[in-house]
Scaffold this active site. Structure first.
Site, short mmCIF file in Angstrom:
data_model
loop_
_atom_site.label_atom_id
_atom_site.label_comp_id
_atom_site.label_asym_id
_atom_site.label_seq_id
_atom_site.Cartn_x
_atom_site.Cartn_y
_atom_site.Cartn_z
N ASP A 22 0.86 -1.19 0.00
CA ASP A 22 0.00 0.00 0.00
C ASP A 22 0.89 1.23 0.00
OD1 ASP A 22 -2.71 -1.18 0.15
OD2 ASP A 22 -1.98 -1.98 2.05
N LYS A 44 0.59 -8.69 -2.51
CA LYS A 44 -0.75 -8.30 -2.94
C LYS A 44 -0.72 -6.88 -3.50
CE LYS A 44 -4.14 -7.03 -0.05
NZ LYS A 44 -4.73 -5.77 -0.62
N LEU A 72 -8.25 -6.88 -7.09
CA LEU A 72 -9.07 -5.84 -7.72
C LEU A 72 -10.56 -6.06 -7.50
CD1 LEU A 72 -7.12 -5.22 -11.06
CD2 LEU A 72 -6.85 -4.13 -8.83
N LYS A 73 -10.93 -7.18 -6.94
CA LYS A 73 -12.33 -7.44 -6.53
C LYS A 73 -13.32 -7.10 -7.65
CE LYS A 73 -11.38 -6.36 -1.64
NZ LYS A 73 -10.03 -5.73 -1.77
N ASP A 76 -19.00 -7.00 -11.81
CA ASP A 76 -19.56 -6.37 -13.00
C ASP A 76 -20.49 -7.38 -13.67
OD1 ASP A 76 -19.81 -4.57 -15.29
OD2 ASP A 76 -17.88 -3.73 -14.64
N THR A 131 -13.67 -7.23 5.72
CA THR A 131 -13.35 -7.35 7.15
C THR A 131 -13.64 -6.09 7.93
OG1 THR A 131 -11.04 -6.78 6.70
CG2 THR A 131 -11.59 -9.13 6.79
N ARG A 192 -2.51 -9.73 11.99
CA ARG A 192 -1.51 -8.83 12.57
C ARG A 192 -0.76 -9.55 13.69
NH1 ARG A 192 -1.86 -3.51 11.21
NH2 ARG A 192 -3.58 -3.01 9.80
N GLN A 201 -8.96 -2.56 10.23
CA GLN A 201 -9.55 -3.89 10.22
C GLN A 201 -10.29 -4.13 11.53
OE1 GLN A 201 -9.36 -5.74 7.57
NE2 GLN A 201 -7.60 -4.97 6.44
N GLY A 221 -0.14 -6.45 6.15
CA GLY A 221 0.31 -5.22 5.52
C GLY A 221 1.31 -4.46 6.34
#
EC number: 4.1.1.23
Length: 245
Positions: A22, A44, A72-73, A76, A131, A192, A201, A221
């Site tokens: 990120d 990711k 990218l979830k 559509d 989440t 975590r 989260q 992350g």
């Protein structure tokens, strides 16, 4: 169909850890990546980084030996989702996901789009309940089920469509393994290490707890990306998982 990334160029990892990148700056991201070993994790890439830096960024990571979860979830109409998933497979990613709430026809179309890729096809995973969402958030959408019950309903639909697994919270993992079987892959964000802040989260677990619950791939992350020594942090996480196995 053109495969742009050779799986033979990538390192083989048995680690269940997937590090979420990120970053707002490509150079910062690559600087971090160059500090870690592709044998210790996968990576990711989500919407922000893919929008900013595009497929070439994914290729840069692959050239460094990393397997990529393209997060990218897709959600559509079936034809569009299918073409998007096929494009991800062309890019040579290891895993790609869609929203289970897109429905059975969309998920089936996405799965069928991967058939021509054979053994080179990425894992196709569906997102159940994000989440960050709690019961009150679902109620705002007119969903009266609890997050766990709604996630299970979406997971059942995902398995019916013959996808490889789901993204779910660690709390759902034990139940999902019982209901859907060991081969149905569970990908879990919100993992975590002990002592890390919860951040945004809501439903979180430590890596050891997630492994015990049946999670197959755990997304971590900031505890890694913001670590003073990310390589050592990854090795410590993997060592703790091996001890817990």
């Amino acid at each position: 169909m053109t495969l742009t990334a050779s799986s033979s160029s990538r390192a083989v990892t048995n680690s269940p850890v997937v590090v979420a990148l990120d970053y707002h700056n490509c150079d910062d991201a690559l600087s971090f990546v160059d500090k870690i070993d592709p044998r210790d994790c996968r990576l990711k890439v989500g919407k922000e980084m893919f929008t900013l830096f595009g497929p070439q960024f994914v290729r840069e990571l692959q050239q460094r030996g990393f397997d990529i979860f393209l997060d990218l979830k897709f959600h559509d109409i079936p034809n569009t989702a299918a073409h998007a998933v096929a494009a991800a497979a062309d890019l040579g990613v290891w895993m790609v996901n869609v929203h289970a709430s897109g429905g059975a026809r969309m998920m089936t179309a996405a799965r069928e789009a991967l058939v021509p890729f054979g053994k080179d096809a990425p894992l196709l995973i569906a997102v159940t309940v994000l989440t960050s969402m709690e019961a009150s958030d679902l109620a705002d959408l007119g969903v009266t089920l609890s997050p766990a019950d709604y996630a299970e309903r979406l997971a059942a639909l995902t398995q019916k469509c013959d996808l490889d697994g789901v993204v779910c919270s660690a709390q759902e993992a034990v139940r999902f393994k019982q209901v859907f079987g060991q081969e149905f892959k569970l990908v879990t964000p919100g993992i975590r290490p002990q002592g890390s802040e919860a951040g945004d989260q809501r439903r979180i677990m430590t890596p050891e707890q997630a492994l015990a619950a049946g999670v197959d791939y755990m997304v971590i992350g900031r505890p890694v990306t913001q670590s003073v020594d990310p390589a050592q942090t990854l090795k410590a996480i993997n060592a703790s998982l091996q001890r817990s196995a």
